[in-house]
Design an enzyme around this catalytic site. Sequence first.
Site, PDB file in Angstrom:
ATOM      1  N   ARG A   1      13.089  -3.948   6.206  1.00  0.00           N
ATOM      2  CA  ARG A   1      13.587  -3.632   4.871  1.00  0.00           C
ATOM      3  C   ARG A   1      15.105  -3.671   4.758  1.00  0.00           C
ATOM      4  NH1 ARG A   1      12.136  -2.142  -0.209  1.00  0.00           N
ATOM      5  NH2 ARG A   1      13.395  -0.373  -0.794  1.00  0.00           N
TER       6      ARG A   1
ATOM      7  N   CYS B   1       0.823  -1.202   0.000  1.00  0.00           N
ATOM      8  CA  CYS B   1       0.000   0.000   0.000  1.00  0.00           C
ATOM      9  C   CYS B   1       0.863   1.260   0.000  1.00  0.00           C
ATOM     10  CB  CYS B   1      -0.900  -0.005   1.229  1.00  0.00           C
ATOM     11  SG  CYS B   1       0.032   0.057   2.778  1.00  0.00           S
TER      12      CYS B   1
ATOM     13  N   ALA C   1       3.272   1.641   2.840  1.00  0.00           N
ATOM     14  CA  ALA C   1       4.484   0.847   2.621  1.00  0.00           C
ATOM     15  C   ALA C   1       5.441   1.596   1.700  1.00  0.00           C
ATOM     16  CB  ALA C   1       4.134  -0.516   2.034  1.00  0.00           C
TER      17      ALA C   1
ATOM     18  N   HIS D   1       5.106   6.293  -2.834  1.00  0.00           N
ATOM     19  CA  HIS D   1       6.388   6.885  -3.252  1.00  0.00           C
ATOM     20  C   HIS D   1       6.163   8.318  -3.699  1.00  0.00           C
ATOM     21  CE1 HIS D   1       7.222   2.508  -4.662  1.00  0.00           C
ATOM     22  NE2 HIS D   1       7.582   2.626  -3.408  1.00  0.00           N
TER      23      HIS D   1
END
Lengths: 513, 500
Positions: free
Chosen positions: B106, B72, B75, B205
């Site tokens: 990550r 999503c 994230a 992003h």
Amino acid sequence: MPQSAEKVLDHAPLFREPEYRKMLAEKKLNFECPHQDQVVADQGEFTKTWQYREKNFAREALVINPAKACQPLGAVFAAAGFERTMPFVHGSQGCVAYYRSHLSRHFKEPASAVSSSMTEDAAVFGGLKNMIDGLANTYQLYDPKMIAVSTTCMAEVIGDDLHSFIENAKEEGSVPRDFDVPFAHTPAFVGSHVDGYDGAVKGILEHFWKGQERTEALGTINIIPGFDGFCVGNNRELRRLLDLMGVSYTFIQDASDQFDTPSDGEYRMYDGGTKIQDVRNALNAEATLSLQRYNTRKTLEFCEEAGQVTASFHYPLGVQATDEFLLEVSAISGKEIPEAIRLERGRLVDAMADSQSWLHGKKYAIYGDPDFVYAMARFIMETGGEPTHCLATNGTQAWEGEMKELLASSPFGKEAQVWAGKDLWAMRSLLFTEPVDLLIGNSYGKYLERDTGTPLIRLTFPIFDRHHHHRFALMGYQGGLRVLTSILDKIFDKLDRDTGETGVTDYSYDLTR
Amino acid sequence: MSLEYENDGALHAKLIEEVLSQYPDKAAKRRKKHLNVAKSGDEASREGEVLSECDVKSNIKSIPGVMTIRGCAYAGSKGVVWGPVKDMVHISHGPVGCGQYSWSQRRNYYVGTTGIDTFGTMQFTSDFQEKDIVFGGDKKLEQIIDEIEELFPLNKGITVQSECPIGLIGDDTEAVSRKKAKEIEKTIVPVRCEGFRGVSQSLGHHIANDAIRDWVFEKKDVAFEDGPYDVNVVGDYNIGGDAWASRILLEEIGLRVVGNWSGDATLAEIERAPKAKLNLIHCYRSMNYICRHMEEKYGIAWMEYNFFGPSQIEASLRKIAKHFGPEIQEKTEQVVAKYRPLVDAVIAKYRPRLEGNTVMLYVGGLRPRHVITAYEDLGMVIVGTGYEFAHNDDYQRTAHYVKNGTLIYDDVTGYELEKFIEGVRPNLVGSGIKEKYPVQKMGIPFRQMHSWDYSGPYHGYDGFAVFARDVDLAINNPVWGLFEAPWKRRPSQGRAMAAE
């Protein structure tokens, strides 16, 4: 040049090489605008003080490094414990990617679940269309016997009504009319994963039991394990004990096979789990026992309403907790506890006696889900250890009360403190200001081990950085042996490390301990 | 070192047909647009041309109930773009789960004293309760910011990563951020990355990029003496140390990396970015937005590069050097020559063990295309590839990399990926944690290509050696030969069957 084909260096050794150390030092100096080293060191020292602890405990809003997850994770885990059941989470899709990853990282196994993939338009108009299409697609693609629906916080905030949505989807022909689609509302902003487990299991029982006639089958028992990262080892161990006793029992929710499928060339999307027919029949059981009270509060209420006897435990492991569990099973089933189990008990006690000198008076900090913390504190006291800090981020006031009662029951619990609702950043302060010998928890505890030097024993979900522990039982007498050995290994390894310096400390580097 | 080969396009077309036949009609129609077989690699390699050869529909909503692998917007922002900025505290604002599941997963490495001057591997959450949903969380957010200041005074700033409920209940995190930033005299960045926004990580992003533009740039006087060879590395998240293995090369060729976004980054590195001479972008998907902005606003050129595998590293270094002229070009040739023996030794060691092995990929931002040549440098063949959250421009760029007949899948579903892998039986699959165990159960070696499967770095020359080692150990491990119990073996196969 540090790298070579003969001896390939990955991150762990590579960045310790001089070229990289120099590069990183220069990056820091020239480009990072860091605080002065002294300032950082001073603040670091300050965080170890009582003064910092007071500030830390005065927090009311900020949560740092909590030891809990959200409800739908529990619901997805619960669904994985039923025959060919696909967990279906209604709401945003990213959540499902997270649950699947989280479970896979712990179990090192596939974790299947689908999402209804709601986006902005669904936020405005509701997710009915997503439910209708989603159920149809899941049913056709993944050939489930049951689809267990739960919700993300998005669907909860906009108020989607699962019951009517599922009815609607059935009207639309997404799945056959008589196909089983139990559901549970699992808002992430209420409770934690243990409550999501509770809701999901209750939803499944309601789906199959509501309106059905109950014909009591005397002496038969349902077992609900609760959210358990060690279900693979534990459920099989309990089955072994119950089989030895000759009890007629049904596990309601058992993910032990689902999260432990063999590698033989075939990927099994579904494996094991409680059979649908067995869930139906479980209504007739005389009693339902929960292995983890705080995972099943609503479910047990429902079982009582259905007319069953209920009892709950706190993750039965060690001597007395296992005793109590077996006695209860024996009382309900009318089956004797066989000699073979008594011998097992004796072997655990024997092992504890053999090692008692190494365990007596050791201080522990324990964190995890409420039932687990209770179980560990109890077992630690059986070994003569002191559970100095008992912390459950998702622990309630009721849990705190029960813990205090337990700790008051033994002289080894006299100094113990219970921390309900606190997080692991609070634990950090506790470990600095009132240090202990050992920390019991999960992988997140490794940061506490690094910062405070307290050796960590990983005994509860999630364990990401050690492999396969969850395949071995912690419950029962056998499980107690496993816990005992894990603790002792940690103690001896540390002692060997601390006494291993040649010519300095190695007079104590004893061969026999 | 381009490898010449062609894939079995007919088989791949058949596999696509087969998986589509299993969907309800409506879903089949939608999924059809996302699956394709790449055509004509020759045409695809013509520079600058807009290509349609492996064109599939992309960046479209996932279909409900099919087991998409996507994440999503949260994230994409907290997990990818902002999370690695190490000297800021990132609040996962909303219920506890999002921050919990993404906590420390990550592997964007950093150096610092965690909890004191850096905060990367910590989970800060407002842990929303029902009352916060009902009454709103703005007051709580204010208090959280105060508590962060009290307990973590060395933080350089704070970001507020909104989870789903925030946007739905109408909280004004912008107003809170503005107010508190003034009060504590630090940068506070509200990021509207609620998980229901957009169709995947990708919008996260973009929103995170926009937040840099709107809440960081030009907010402070940045005292910094710039130089002629200043570059920002953009879109390297330092997974397993990737950015470090890249930085060492860029420094060796004479450049000054004044900012790395966002692996091992500090807020200062972001603030000063507009002073650099060139933006080098590795993960185009997640950070092209801010590069375009810096180009428009500050006239900073940007250049894509690829540091996976020696062929691409060499080509990229030369391309970068060309931008700066002879002095850098000369040093670049020296660097390429310096590393040549390492490259030769790695290939000599591993290529014979890997030659001809087939690979299927399914990853995120740049890797479904960027890593292809690294495999080919080892003599391996890419038979299929796809993206979780690519846009059309990513597939255009992919055409340059893939060969004729390659299976292309966008936003693949669990079902499709399983069937494709079953049908193709590649020697290696590179994808994520959710895909790892199903694939391994089938007896097919697997490497996680998001986290480098807890290894790395894979960037740069030093990283290529690690990559080659890891691919070799995955494929050539003896465990894959133990799957079948000898008593289940067919008589013709087994020597264990005694002669009658």
